[in-house]
Write an enzyme that holds these catalytic residues in place. Structure first.
Site, PDB file in Angstrom:
ATOM      1  N   GLY A  71     -33.901  36.078  27.086  1.00  0.00           N
ATOM      2  CA  GLY A  71     -32.874  36.934  27.631  1.00  0.00           C
ATOM      3  C   GLY A  71     -32.932  37.400  28.968  1.00  0.00           C
ATOM      4  N   SER A  72     -34.078  37.671  29.256  1.00  0.00           N
ATOM      5  CA  SER A  72     -34.484  38.162  30.571  1.00  0.00           C
ATOM      6  C   SER A  72     -34.161  37.327  31.681  1.00  0.00           C
ATOM      7  CB  SER A  72     -35.874  38.773  30.668  1.00  0.00           C
ATOM      8  OG  SER A  72     -36.069  39.755  29.900  1.00  0.00           O
ATOM      9  N   ASN A 151     -28.945  47.733  23.035  1.00  0.00           N
ATOM     10  CA  ASN A 151     -29.927  47.473  22.341  1.00  0.00           C
ATOM     11  C   ASN A 151     -30.512  48.627  21.702  1.00  0.00           C
ATOM     12  OD1 ASN A 151     -30.290  47.568  25.061  1.00  0.00           O
ATOM     13  ND2 ASN A 151     -32.275  47.795  24.663  1.00  0.00           N
ATOM     14  N   GLN A 179     -28.507  41.378  21.836  1.00  0.00           N
ATOM     15  CA  GLN A 179     -28.271  41.808  20.232  1.00  0.00           C
ATOM     16  C   GLN A 179     -27.247  41.463  19.622  1.00  0.00           C
ATOM     17  OE1 GLN A 179     -30.894  43.740  19.061  1.00  0.00           O
ATOM     18  NE2 GLN A 179     -32.108  43.932  21.060  1.00  0.00           N
ATOM     19  N   SER A 199     -31.248  35.349  23.112  1.00  0.00           N
ATOM     20  CA  SER A 199     -32.473  35.019  22.969  1.00  0.00           C
ATOM     21  C   SER A 199     -32.841  34.803  21.586  1.00  0.00           C
ATOM     22  CB  SER A 199     -33.103  36.219  23.493  1.00  0.00           C
ATOM     23  OG  SER A 199     -34.494  36.369  23.276  1.00  0.00           O
ATOM     24  N   ALA A 200     -33.642  33.884  21.240  1.00  0.00           N
ATOM     25  CA  ALA A 200     -33.919  33.284  19.869  1.00  0.00           C
ATOM     26  C   ALA A 200     -34.725  34.214  18.922  1.00  0.00           C
ATOM     27  CB  ALA A 200     -34.699  32.013  20.096  1.00  0.00           C
ATOM     28  N   HIS A 201     -35.661  35.100  19.678  1.00  0.00           N
ATOM     29  CA  HIS A 201     -36.512  35.905  18.856  1.00  0.00           C
ATOM     30  C   HIS A 201     -35.811  37.178  18.138  1.00  0.00           C
ATOM     31  CE1 HIS A 201     -37.649  39.349  21.336  1.00  0.00           C
ATOM     32  NE2 HIS A 201     -37.177  38.294  22.167  1.00  0.00           N
ATOM     33  N   THR A 237     -40.573  21.398  32.445  1.00  0.00           N
ATOM     34  CA  THR A 237     -40.494  20.591  30.978  1.00  0.00           C
ATOM     35  C   THR A 237     -39.891  21.879  30.045  1.00  0.00           C
ATOM     36  OG1 THR A 237     -42.043  19.456  31.652  1.00  0.00           O
ATOM     37  CG2 THR A 237     -41.687  19.323  29.321  1.00  0.00           C
ATOM     38  N   CYS A 325     -39.531  47.983  25.214  1.00  0.00           N
ATOM     39  CA  CYS A 325     -40.234  47.878  26.743  1.00  0.00           C
ATOM     40  C   CYS A 325     -40.274  49.514  27.157  1.00  0.00           C
ATOM     41  CB  CYS A 325     -39.294  47.122  27.869  1.00  0.00           C
ATOM     42  SG  CYS A 325     -37.933  46.955  27.180  1.00  0.00           S
TER      43      CYS A 325
HETATM   44  C1  PLP Z   1     -29.967  43.630  25.336  1.00  0.00           C
HETATM   45  C2  PLP Z   1     -31.142  42.841  25.682  1.00  0.00           C
HETATM   46  N1  PLP Z   1     -31.082  42.076  26.701  1.00  0.00           N
HETATM   47  C3  PLP Z   1     -32.213  41.412  27.139  1.00  0.00           C
HETATM   48  C4  PLP Z   1     -33.369  41.510  26.531  1.00  0.00           C
HETATM   49  C5  PLP Z   1     -34.467  40.648  26.992  1.00  0.00           C
HETATM   50  O1  PLP Z   1     -34.731  39.538  26.114  1.00  0.00           O
HETATM   51  P1  PLP Z   1     -36.088  38.678  25.988  1.00  0.00           P
HETATM   52  O2  PLP Z   1     -37.085  39.480  25.589  1.00  0.00           O
HETATM   53  O3  PLP Z   1     -35.924  37.533  25.339  1.00  0.00           O
HETATM   54  O4  PLP Z   1     -36.335  38.342  27.570  1.00  0.00           O
HETATM   55  C6  PLP Z   1     -33.419  42.187  25.134  1.00  0.00           C
HETATM   56  C7  PLP Z   1     -34.550  42.113  24.621  1.00  0.00           C
HETATM   57  O5  PLP Z   1     -35.022  43.345  24.220  1.00  0.00           O
HETATM   58  C8  PLP Z   1     -32.233  43.038  24.970  1.00  0.00           C
HETATM   59  O6  PLP Z   1     -32.331  43.994  23.878  1.00  0.00           O
END
Ligand code: PLP
Length: 386
Positions: A71-72, A151, A179, A199-201, A237, A325
């Site tokens: 996601g970042s 989030n 989210q 973001s997959a996780h 890759t 974070c």
């Molecule tokens: C709203 C939101 N954006 C971005 C991210 C970042 O995602 P990633 O951990 O896959 O970089 C998060 C992860 O907590 C999120 O909740």
């Protein structure tokens, strides 16, 4: 002691079915997808299958999906890419005060490089309105970036309305849907979304893999330069097992999405209803109904979020005091402060995020343990006289 995991907004459990799809790509099918031989081509077909699964989940075309590390990276690529490529149109960006730091810090970087950013304030529920976006628009506005759902407090933003406005005004529209994907139905075409981060996780896929949807016709320069992977849009890759896992996870998340969301909502609403009956002077954060089906966030007056988390953990419940974070730092959450909470109340916040695997029994445990924890901590608090 059976442990209860209520931190699914931080990350989720990798499903065994997802792992099962990934394993062959770490063992026999280990070719580089850019290689023309059979090993490479088998890996390349894994990528194509995943690209189709991810595209189908949001009503996009597979060519509009760029795989990356999460996601970042997706947020950085979208915002920095538009700013770089379309700066002739203007250097004004609109976002909100409650975005994830992946968006906020990217916007701050652009401010240092001569861009102007409007951070829209939110109401007491953490919501912005389409009228606020309309009023902030200027002839030099190049990009609007508003998260799909928050989030920390789970509030769902009016994305379709903002998309329609941006479409009408000819302004690019990005949404951080990290989210929302896997919890809410998303149709990038109907919602006029130009770029979307995922973001997959966050939906039971592997960590370190995500994607950016970029509408056909938008040309984004890459963030990472090098090889020609992802049609020159993201060098390096590909994380083939991760990407294959993401495809499987998104497909599984969307299978029976409505029923799963209804089930989670019922559990969520039990906490929202019953915790205030058992703990005096607590406040629900976020919108009471327009919120993610899996999010509960309360401020418990007179006590510290960090102490609540520690005591919950000792009792076998994993929760969070804000975004993963920021917990670990003592700064109160920027989201709660933007919603008008005082530092003191923002400090006493606890977030519990459910998954499809959360049970009635888990919720009962929270209803039993959290009131006891709150009472014990309040007895020790110099602020509490109740
Ligand atoms: C709203 C939101 N954006 C971005 C991210 C970042 O995602 P990633 O951990 O896959 O970089 C998060 C992860 O907590 C999120 O909740």
């Amino acid at each position: 002691m059976k442990r209860v995991y209520l931190d699914n907004a931080a990350t989720t459990r990798l499903l065994p079915e997802v792992l099962e799809e990934m394993v062959p790509y770490m063992t026999e099918l280990y070719g580089n997808p850019s290689s023309p031989h059979d090993f490479g081509q088998k890996a390349a077909s894994g990528l194509s299958m995943a690209r189709q699964q991810v595209a189908d989940a949001i009503n996009a075309d597979p060519s509009e999906i760029i795989f990356m590390s999460g996601g970042s990276e997706a947020d950085n690529t979208a915002i920095r890419g538009i700013a770089e490529r379309y700066s002739k149109k203007g250097k004004h960006i609109i976002t909100t005060a409650v975005e994830h730091h992946a968006v906020l810090h990217t916007c701050q970087l652009l401010e240092r490089n001569g861009y102007e950013v409007t951070y829209l304030p939110v109401d007491e529920y953490g919501m912005v309105t389409v009228d606020q976006v309309r009023e902030a628009m200027r002839p030099d506005t190049v990009l609007v970036t508003v998260m799909f759902a928050n989030n920390e407090v789970g509030t769902i933003m009016p994305i379709a309305e903002i998309g329609a406005l941006c479409h009408e005004k000819g302004v690019y529209f990005h949404t951080d849907a990290v989210q929302a994907v896997g919890h809410l139905p998303i149709d990038v075409k109907a919602m006029h979304i130009d770029m979307l981060s995922m973001s997959a996780h966050k939906f039971h896929g592997p960590k370190g893999v995500g994607a950016l949807y970029v509408r056909r016709g938008i040309v984004l320069p890459p963030l990472i330069y090098g090889g020609a992977q992802e049609r020159n849009r993201r060098a390096g890759t590909e994380n083939v097992p991760g990407i294959v896992g993401m495809g499987k996870a998104i497909e599984m998340a969307l299978d029976g999405l409505d029923e799963k969301a209804e089930r989670m909502k019922a559990l969520r609403d039990r906490l929202i209803r019953e915790l205030p009956e058992r703990i005096p002077e607590i406040k629900l954060n976020g919108h009471p109904t327009v919120r993610l089906p899996n999010n509960v966030n309360f401020s418990i007056k007179y006590i510290e979020g960090e102490s609540i988390l520690l005591m919950l953990d000792l009792n076998g419940i994993a929760a969070s005091s804000g975004s993963a974070c920021t917990s670990g730092s003592l700064d109160p959450s920027h989201v709660l402060l933007a919603m008008g909470l005082t530092h003191e109340i923002a400090h006493g916040s606890v977030r519990m995020t459910l998954s499809d695997e959360t049970t009635e029994e888990d919720i009962e445990k929270v209803l039993e343990v959290l009131p006891m924890v709150a009472e014990r901590l309040r007895k020790m608090s110099p602020l509490y006289h109740g």
